[in-house]
Motif scaffolding. Structure first.
Motif, PDB file in Angstrom:
ATOM      1  N   TYR A  63       0.820  -1.212   0.000  1.00 51.41           N
ATOM      2  CA  TYR A  63       0.000   0.000   0.000  1.00 51.41           C
ATOM      3  C   TYR A  63       0.856   1.266   0.000  1.00 51.41           C
ATOM      4  CZ  TYR A  63      -3.680   3.322   1.222  1.00 51.41           C
ATOM      5  OH  TYR A  63      -4.554   4.381   1.220  1.00 51.41           O
ATOM      6  N   LYS A  64       0.606   2.121  -0.967  1.00 52.04           N
ATOM      7  CA  LYS A  64       1.276   3.424  -1.093  1.00 52.04           C
ATOM      8  C   LYS A  64       2.789   3.312  -0.860  1.00 52.04           C
ATOM      9  CE  LYS A  64      -2.643   6.470  -0.141  1.00 52.04           C
ATOM     10  NZ  LYS A  64      -2.740   6.935  -1.535  1.00 52.04           N
ATOM     11  N   LEU A  68       2.789   0.963   5.039  1.00 53.44           N
ATOM     12  CA  LEU A  68       2.266   0.073   6.082  1.00 53.44           C
ATOM     13  C   LEU A  68       3.106  -1.192   6.240  1.00 53.44           C
ATOM     14  CD1 LEU A  68      -1.592   0.164   5.333  1.00 53.44           C
ATOM     15  CD2 LEU A  68      -0.338   1.495   7.042  1.00 53.44           C
ATOM     16  N   GLN A 181      -9.291   7.444   3.613  1.00 51.41           N
ATOM     17  CA  GLN A 181      -8.808   6.943   2.326  1.00 51.41           C
ATOM     18  C   GLN A 181      -8.260   5.527   2.461  1.00 51.41           C
ATOM     19  OE1 GLN A 181      -8.969   8.788  -0.766  1.00 51.41           O
ATOM     20  NE2 GLN A 181      -8.750   6.644  -1.367  1.00 51.41           N
ATOM     21  N   LEU A 182      -7.526   5.276   3.547  1.00 49.01           N
ATOM     22  CA  LEU A 182      -6.999   3.934   3.796  1.00 49.01           C
ATOM     23  C   LEU A 182      -8.139   2.934   3.950  1.00 49.01           C
ATOM     24  CD1 LEU A 182      -4.854   1.830   4.505  1.00 49.01           C
ATOM     25  CD2 LEU A 182      -4.812   2.760   6.847  1.00 49.01           C
ATOM     26  N   ASP A 185      -9.715   2.419   0.493  1.00 44.85           N
ATOM     27  CA  ASP A 185      -8.836   1.658  -0.401  1.00 44.85           C
ATOM     28  C   ASP A 185      -8.782   0.184  -0.009  1.00 44.85           C
ATOM     29  OD1 ASP A 185      -8.274   3.966  -1.784  1.00 44.85           O
ATOM     30  OD2 ASP A 185      -6.344   4.323  -0.793  1.00 44.85           O
TER      31      ASP A 185
END
Length: 214
Positions: A63-64, A68, A181-182, A185
């Motif tokens: 993620y991104k 994380l 947003q997390l 997503d």
């Protein structure tokens, strides 16, 4: 809640089964002895795999650009095993084990508790006991209810087969827009229909992603 918040966590439920298909197939007819189930469970411990479980663990890695990415993993708190290549394999195996729990941690950032809600099996004195959702550490529990009819073992599975709870550092301020947003997503990634932000002290739901759809 303002732009930055403290003590807000994420809770997601998934409908897909996270359990290793080999275990699901093994108990399908509930026709095995205590020795057979014990041997089988030992054979898949830390070797289990389910694509849904793998997908969940990969989200934390990818993620991104890895914000994380866990440092540690384990089945108990605090997590102590390094989340390296071996840690990834173990994490998927633990989450794919019936009735299991996986802990993922990133130091000073978050702790995630991932739970597989599939039924485990209990045995006593050679007799197979009622199917029951359990954690691996409780495999030796003895109950007094033994199987006497097929109806006893055909209970329905849970509506949601997996839980994902992400706890963030108690004193860490986090942008609320990032949390929303997390949550969005992650839920979209898993194609699930349950995801909320909650108060980590009171467990009160602060934001329900799907509230308007219910």
């Amino acid at each position: 809640m303002g732009n930055y918040v403290r003590n807000v966590g994420i809770f997601i439920k998934v409908r897909e089964n996270l359990t290793d298909p080999k275990f699901v197939e093994f108990i399908q007819d509930w026709d095995f002895t205590e020795d057979e189930i014990s041997t089988f469970l030992e054979s898949i411990w830390e070797k289990s795999r389910n694509e849904n479980s793998s997908k969940i663990v990969k989200f934390f890695i990818e993620y991104k650009d890895g914000i994380l990415h866990p440092d540690k993993c384990d089945i108990v708190c605090p997590a102590k095993k390094p989340f390296d290549e071996r840690g990834y394999t173990l994490s998927v195996a633990w989450l794919s084990y019936p009735g299991a729990r996986l802990i993922l941690e990133k130091k000073y950032k978050y702790k995630a508790v991932l739970e597989c809600k599939y039924w485990g099996a209990l045995t006593s004195g050679g007799e197979i006991l009622n199917p029951k959702k359990i954690f691996p550490r409780y495999m030796g529990i003895v109950t007094s209810t033994c199987i006497t009819s097929k109806e006893q073992i055909t209970r329905p599975l849970p509506e949601y087969m997996g839980f994902i709870t992400i706890w963030f550092g108690k004193y860490r301020k986090i942008n609320i827009e990032f949390l929303v947003q997390l949550l969005e997503d992650f839920c979209m990634y898993l194609n699930t229909d349950y995801g909320v932000l909650f108060d980590q002290e009171t467990h009160e739901v602060l934001f329900d992603l799907f509230e308007k759809e219910k």
